[in-house]
Design an enzyme around this catalytic site. Structure first.
Site: not given
Length: 331
Positions: A93, A120, A145, A147, A173, A182, A245, A269, A323-324
Site C-alpha cells: 500500500g 493493495s 488484496q 481485509y 489478508t 510498529r 494471505k 506480512h 513487496g519492499r
C-alpha cells in the site's frame, strides 16, 4: 532469472544498481527518514523482518554439473497466464510515498516484464486506473488484496469493482485483525503524506490526515473475522479465486483446504504484524507437507534474489512475491 540484466553505464560507480541491495541503498538516500522507516521497518523488536531475509542463508543449493542449460526456461503459469518467471509484486500500500506514479508505475513495469501484480486496498490510485495503466502496456493479471471490513457494504463494493475491472483473485489478508505494533510509526507520528488518498475506500487526503495510520486501520477492519463466517461469505459474493494471505502453519493450511480456498500465500506480512513468528522460508515446508498437493502455495517475505526464489520453489512453493523492493525501485 527472467532475462539477463542490461547494465546502464554511469560515471559514478556508486550509482550502479546491480542487485536488490544496491536498489535499497539508493532508495535510502532519497527517502525522508519517516517514510523510509515506514517502508523498511517491522513490528516491535524487528526479529521476524530480519529473519525473513537472513533465513534464506541457512539453505544450501545442491548444484548439479554437466547439464544442458542452453534452452532453460524460467517461465511458468500464474492465474492462467504465462509469467516470465515465478515472481509477482505483492499488495504493497501507499506506493505514492516513493514516486508520484506509485501503483501506476508498478502496473506498467509488471506488464512490461510479464508478471502479475496484487493491488493493495490502500493503493493511492483506483483499481480501474491501476488496471488501465498495466493493460496499456500489455496483458497483465491482477489480484485484489482485501481485509475483512466492518462495513460489509463497502467490502462487497470493492469486490464488485475488482470484478468489473477484470481482477482474477482476492488475496484476503488474514493476519491483521489489528495493526502490528510498529514503534517507528508511533515515534514519527506517521500519517499518509498530504496529497495522497485511498480511492478504493473513498478517502481523500483531508480525511486520512486527520487520524494516524494506526487509527485509520483500526476504524475500518473487523477484528472479529474468522474462517467459518468470512470464507463462505466471500464465496457467496464473488466468483474470483480466493487466496488466504498470511498463513505460516500446517493448521491454517488445512483450514484453507477444508473451506475450499484456491490457494494460500505463506506470509508474515513482511514482519510488520506479529513479531516472533517464523520466517516464511522456514514456515513453507510445514505448510507444503500439510497440503499434500491439495492446494496451491505461494510465498512472500525476504526474497531478494533469484537464488532465494530457487530455494523457495525447491521447498515446495509454486510462486514467489515481493513487496519492499517495489518501493526501492520506485524511489
Amino acid at each position: 532469472m527472467g532475462g539477463n540484466p542490461v547494465p546502464i553505464p554511469t560515471k559514478n560507480p556508486d550509482d550502479r544498481i546491480l542487485c536488490i541491495e544496491d536498489l535499497r541503498k539508493s532508495a535510502l538516500k532519497k527517502l525522508p527518514r519517516e517514510v523510509a522507516d515506514f517502508i523498511n521497518c517491522g513490528s516491535t523488536d524487528q526479529i521476524t523482518i530480519h529473519e525473513n531475509t537472513t533465513a534464506y542463508n541457512k539453505y544450501r543449493v545442491r548444484s548439479r554439473v554437466l547439464i544442458d542449460v542452453s534452452k532453460a526456461d524460467t517461465s511458468t503459469i500464474c492465474f492462467g497466464q504465462r509469467s516470465s518467471f515465478p515472481l509477482g509484486c505483492s499488495p504493497a500500500g501507499i506506493q505514492g510515498l516513493a514516486h508520484p506514479d506509485g501503483e501506476l508505475a508498478t502496473a506498467r513495469a509488471c506488464a512490461k516484464k510479464g508478471v502479475p501484480m496484487a493491488i493493495s486496498s490502500f493503493a493511492n490510485y483506483s483499481i480501474k486506473d491501476i488496471r488501465s495503466a498495466g493493460l496499456g502496456v500489455g496483458p497483465i493479471k491482477h489480484a485484489m488484496q482485501m481485509y475483512t471490513l466492518k462495513n460489509r457494504e463497502l467490502e462487497e463494493g470493492i469486490i464488485r469493482e475488482a470484478e468489473r475491472q477484470g481482477c482474477t483473485a482476492i488475496f484476503l489478508t488474514a493476519d491483521s485483525p489489528v495493526l502490528g505494533v510498529r514503534y517507528n510509526e508511533w515515534r514519527n507520528d506517521f500519517r499518509t503524506p498530504d496529497g495522497l488518498g485511498f480511492p478504493i475506500y473513498g478517502w481523500d487526503t483531508e480525511k486520512i490526515r486527520k487520524q494516524t495510520h494506526d487509527d485509520s486501520f483500526t476504524n475500518i477492519t473487523d477484528d472479529s473475522h474468522n474462517w467459518a463466517r468470512d470464507i463462505p461469505w466471500l464465496r457467496s459474493v464473488t466468483n474470483m479465486e480466493i487466496w488466504i494471505k498470511g498463513v505460516v502453519t500446517a493448521e491454517d493450511t488445512l483450514m484453507a483446504i477444508q473451506l475450499g480456498c484456491d490457494g494460500i500465500i505463506v506470509s508474515n506480512h513482511g514482519g510488520r504484524q506479529l513479531d516472533g513468528v517464523p520466517a516464511t522460508i522456514d514456515a513453507l515446508p510445514e505448510c507444503v507437507a500439510a497440503a499434500q498437493g491439495r492446494i496451491r502455495i505461494h510465498v512472500d517475505g525476504g526474497i531478494r534474489s533469484g537464488t532465494d526464489m530457487f530455494k523457495a520453489i525447491a521447498l515446495g512453493a509454486e510462486y514467489c512475491w515481493v513487496g519492499r523492493p517495489i518501493f526501492w525501485g520506485l524511489s
